[in-house]
Write a protein that holds these residues in place. Structure first.
Motif: not given
Ligand code: FES
Length: 461
Positions: A55, A87-88, A123-124, A195-196, A202
């Protein structure tokens, strides 16, 4: 030069003695000319870039655009890496490392000739970790989020990070979706930098950055690969130099009013419940008294206006084209402290007074919200005596009042071991409780490192 005496970095680069020689000489091995050491503001660019954090993998380019702005404004940019949290991929969970990264950020800033800071976050957990670390230093600071991926596209449908992963995996488990389609969807979902692109943690924290006023207007919604993300970064580079010259520190921006604004914006965007622990931790670093009950008091009755997955149907790209966070804040009217100062030198009310909305199905008016009670509600009861949180806008009506058996898993390993057991005593009325998210036996040094002082234990909630 007059600037020479004023800034913190002058303690390193100013003295015409042995220590000044050492501080300047070694830096010059990178090709920096003499005049960069003349007392101008030194801007640290705190970069969470890493190929292990996909991300944030485009952050080197963002940093280059920040540097352009810093140089233009007469500053001296110096980029530095901190630990990144992807995060992933991170095991056992990126959250375990958030406080560790906050210490990395804090101690790097403290230890070096830095007058102002740009945080590159995405990212988060990278967003709260960097904000927490920088807050403990209280220098002039500006955060830039990396932006979301483009919308996922799979066979004519929009698909969202996370949201559709769970859906597809359940379809494979139940035989509805062939495995080859499942694999094809991987590259259709994550098809650009960023990011997501659902309203997950995020996107929520990027919106929090904007609502707190520590990021520039439109920080949250511009897609990662949109050229305007780079233009924003360039302008942020110029602006951080001015913030140092004006001595506008984080504490001028991250006030009680700013945190209350963020709580209400989280409600209006249908933001992630993870924002609760992160915002409490950042407030703790700033010395702002914020409690779990403030979320309930301030946020419970905020209408959810933003129609994004997982609460709704659109994605972050649509949110940008509809008007982004400024349009939401304008719509919230008196629920927002409009005189809260932001990093661009204007109040949040001034920034959003004329913010247009271009799509009323993506950003709903207060009179026709996606959910009347969009905020995060705090629950208490025998299974959560210290409080738990729920996002009503993303919950089915049946979840809001429920009576049934509780099937308790002692740990994530216990859940994985038993969840597919056909003998598991579970029916349609059962709820599942995961007691302990941390795996057994994670390193003792990490526990103590993340809790080694009261200051670093500000992850209340
Ligand atoms: Fe990085 Fe979702 S995995 S934001």
């Amino acid at each position: 030069m007059t600037e020479k005496k004023r800034y913190r970095s002058s303690q390193w680069f100013g003295p015409l003695d042995k220590s000044g020689f050492i501080h300047r000489s070694w830096m010059k091995n990178q090709g920096f000319p003499e005049d960069l050491f003349d007392g101008r503001p030194v801007i640290g660019i705190c970069n969470t870039w890493s190929e292990l954090t996909p991300c944030n993998a485009h952050f080197r380019k963002i940093a280059e655009h920040v540097k352009r702005g810093v140089y233009e404004a007469g500053g001296f940019p110096l980029e530095f890496p901190v630990t990144s949290l992807g995060e992933s991929s991170m095991r056992p969970t990126a959250m375990l490392f958030r406080n560790l990264v906050s210490m990395d950020v804090e101690e790097t800033i403290r230890a070096n000739p830095i007058d102002g800071v740009i945080l590159l976050v995405g990212c988060d957990k990278t967003t709260p970790a960097c904000l927490m670390g920088a807050a403990s230093c209280n220098l002039p600071t500006l955060a830039i989020s990396g932006g979301a991926m483009l919308n996922g596209k799979f066979r004519g449908e929009e698909i969202g990070s996370g949201t559709n992963v769970w859906k597809f995996s359940e379809e494979v488990r139940s035989g509805v979706m062939p495995l080859c389609d499942f694999q094809e969807a991987e590259s259709c979902m994550s098809r650009s930098a960023g990011h997501c692109m659902t309203m997950g943690t995020a996107s929520t924290m990027a919106s929090v950055v904007e609502a707190l006023g520590i990021g520039m207007p439109m920080n949250a919604a511009i897609p990662a690969v949109d050229s305007r993300r780079y233009a924003l970064s360039h302008l942020a580079g110029r602006r951080i130099v001015e913030l140092v010259r004006e001595d506008v520190r984080m504490s001028r921006i991250l006030t009680r009013e700013a945190f209350e604004n963020a709580i209400r914006v989280v409600g209006a965007i249908g933001g992630s419940t993870n924002a609760v622990v992160h915002l409490l931790a950042i407030a703790g670093r700033m010395g702002v008294e914020l409690q779990l009950d403030d979320w309930d008091r301030l946020g419970r009755n905020v209408p959810c206006l933003v129609n994004l997955m997982p609460s709704g149907k659109y994605l972050m790209e649509d949110f940008y084209y509809a008007g982004g966070v400024p349009a939401v804040i304008r719509e919230l009217g008196d629920l927002i402290h409009r005189d809260a100062l932001t990093v661009n030198g204007r109040t949040i009310g001034e920034n959003t007074a004329d913010a247009p909305c271009f799509n009323r199905d993506v950003i709903r008016p207060v009179g026709d919200p996606l959910a009347a009670q969009g905020g995060i509600a705090v629950l208490r009861g025998n299974i959560c005596p210290q409080g738990a949180v729920i996002k009503p806008s993303a919950a089915t009506p049946e979840l809001m009042k429920h009576r049934g058996r509780a099937v308790v898993f002692e740990s994530i390993e216990d859940l994985h071991a038993r969840i597919d057991d056909p003998n598991l005593e579970i029916d349609a009325t059962s709820i599942m409780v995961l007691k302990n998210c941390g795996p057994k036996g994670y390193p003792r040094w990490l526990k103590s490192a993340t809790c080694r002082s009261r200051r670093n234990c500000s992850n209340r909630g």
